[in-house]
Design a protein around this motif. Structure first.
Motif, PDB file in Angstrom:
ATOM      1  N   THR A  69       0.851  -1.176   0.000  1.00 44.42           N
ATOM      2  CA  THR A  69       0.000   0.000   0.000  1.00 44.42           C
ATOM      3  C   THR A  69       0.894   1.236   0.000  1.00 44.42           C
ATOM      4  O   THR A  69       1.704   1.404   0.915  1.00 44.42           O
ATOM      5  N   GLY A  70       0.758   2.071  -1.039  1.00 45.48           N
ATOM      6  CA  GLY A  70       1.472   3.335  -1.034  1.00 45.48           C
ATOM      7  C   GLY A  70       2.370   3.605  -2.218  1.00 45.48           C
ATOM      8  O   GLY A  70       3.012   4.664  -2.275  1.00 45.48           O
ATOM      9  N   PHE A  71       2.460   2.699  -3.182  1.00 44.93           N
ATOM     10  CA  PHE A  71       3.302   2.963  -4.355  1.00 44.93           C
ATOM     11  C   PHE A  71       2.743   4.142  -5.144  1.00 44.93           C
ATOM     12  O   PHE A  71       1.518   4.302  -5.243  1.00 44.93           O
ATOM     13  N   VAL A  72       3.623   4.952  -5.733  1.00 39.87           N
ATOM     14  CA  VAL A  72       3.171   5.987  -6.648  1.00 39.87           C
ATOM     15  C   VAL A  72       2.791   5.298  -7.956  1.00 39.87           C
ATOM     16  O   VAL A  72       3.230   4.180  -8.240  1.00 39.87           O
ATOM     17  N   ALA A  73       1.973   5.985  -8.757  1.00 39.68           N
ATOM     18  CA  ALA A  73       1.495   5.415 -10.017  1.00 39.68           C
ATOM     19  C   ALA A  73       2.668   4.973 -10.879  1.00 39.68           C
ATOM     20  O   ALA A  73       3.666   5.681 -11.011  1.00 39.68           O
ATOM     21  N   GLY A  74       2.554   3.790 -11.434  1.00 36.18           N
ATOM     22  CA  GLY A  74       3.578   3.270 -12.336  1.00 36.18           C
ATOM     23  C   GLY A  74       4.720   2.548 -11.646  1.00 36.18           C
ATOM     24  O   GLY A  74       5.632   2.061 -12.309  1.00 36.18           O
ATOM     25  N   GLU A  75       4.707   2.494 -10.323  1.00 39.81           N
ATOM     26  CA  GLU A  75       5.775   1.776  -9.604  1.00 39.81           C
ATOM     27  C   GLU A  75       5.196   0.583  -8.866  1.00 39.81           C
ATOM     28  O   GLU A  75       3.996   0.510  -8.618  1.00 39.81           O
ATOM     29  N   GLY A  76       6.080  -0.340  -8.528  1.00 40.74           N
ATOM     30  CA  GLY A  76       5.667  -1.550  -7.825  1.00 40.74           C
ATOM     31  C   GLY A  76       6.861  -2.181  -7.145  1.00 40.74           C
ATOM     32  O   GLY A  76       7.917  -1.550  -6.998  1.00 40.74           O
ATOM     33  N   PRO A  77       6.741  -3.439  -6.744  1.00 41.01           N
ATOM     34  CA  PRO A  77       7.820  -4.125  -6.029  1.00 41.01           C
ATOM     35  C   PRO A  77       9.157  -4.094  -6.756  1.00 41.01           C
ATOM     36  O   PRO A  77      10.214  -4.108  -6.122  1.00 41.01           O
ATOM     37  N   GLY A  78       9.146  -4.032  -8.092  1.00 40.13           N
ATOM     38  CA  GLY A  78      10.392  -3.977  -8.856  1.00 40.13           C
ATOM     39  C   GLY A  78      11.183  -2.700  -8.637  1.00 40.13           C
ATOM     40  O   GLY A  78      12.361  -2.632  -8.983  1.00 40.13           O
ATOM     41  N   ASN A  79      10.573  -1.689  -8.030  1.00 41.92           N
ATOM     42  CA  ASN A  79      11.270  -0.436  -7.739  1.00 41.92           C
ATOM     43  C   ASN A  79      11.933  -0.465  -6.366  1.00 41.92           C
ATOM     44  O   ASN A  79      12.513   0.535  -5.943  1.00 41.92           O
TER      45      ASN A  79
END
Length: 181
Positions: A69-79
């Motif tokens: 919960t809390g990723f900015v748009a376009g980001e995910g665990p790979g960041n």
């Protein structure tokens, strides 16, 4: 310009205009001399709740997962950096155990790890061979349990489970004489 966390990051301001007095004209509508800070964003990594039937064997645990919960748009665990680890408190008896995620890092996110709950519930077993003793007609439906051929099916090897009939009751469908009641 940078999108990552840092201090004193250059900011380009565009589209400036002045209003209210036609006697003045802004010499530029773009400025690149501003600076500001980008601070970390909160990110929650939560262990997802899970369960299993009692097996007395940790190797039968399901694969543990997490939610973010809390990723900015376009980001995910790979960041994120680091390696995700999800473990649970040890134990194989019935009850609840804590699922704990850890190991991820980031310079752009302030990561909070939240625990989940792992539940071990009772193993279902079955009973075969339970019977009732025959009796002479006595006008009532009371029956006596015959557990001499009873067997519990599904008990794990090396474990002992006993059938307790001391408080059990049994009754015939009718008090009348008949076979197979």
């Amino acid at each position: 310009a940078s999108k990552d966390v840092g201090t004193g990051i250059g900011v380009t301001v565009t589209g400036l205009a002045i209003t209210g007095n036609a006697n003045y004209n802004l010499n530029s509508t773009t400025y690149s001399t501003a600076t500001a800070n980008i601070t970390t964003k909160s990110l929650i990594v939560k262990g997802n709740d899970a369960n299993k039937q009692y097996s007395n064997n940790a190797s039968t645990d399901p694969a543990f997962t997490v939610s973010y919960t809390g990723f900015v748009a376009g980001e995910g665990p790979g960041n994120l950096g680091g390696t995700l680890s999800v473990t649970r408190a040890t134990g194989e008896t019935l009850g609840t155990y804590t699922i704990t995620p850890s190991g991820l890092t980031s310079s752009n996110y302030s990561i909070s790890f939240e625990t989940g709950t792992f539940t071990i519930f009772p193993k279902q077993i079955s009973l075969t061979g339970l019977g009732a003793e025959s009796k002479p007609y006595d006008g009532n439906t009371t029956a006596t349990i015959d557990a001499s051929g009873a067997s519990l099916v599904g008990v794990l090897g090396g474990e002992t489970v006993s059938l307790d009939i001391s408080t059990a009751t049994a009754s015939f469908l009718t008090p009348d004489v008949g076979n197979g009641k």
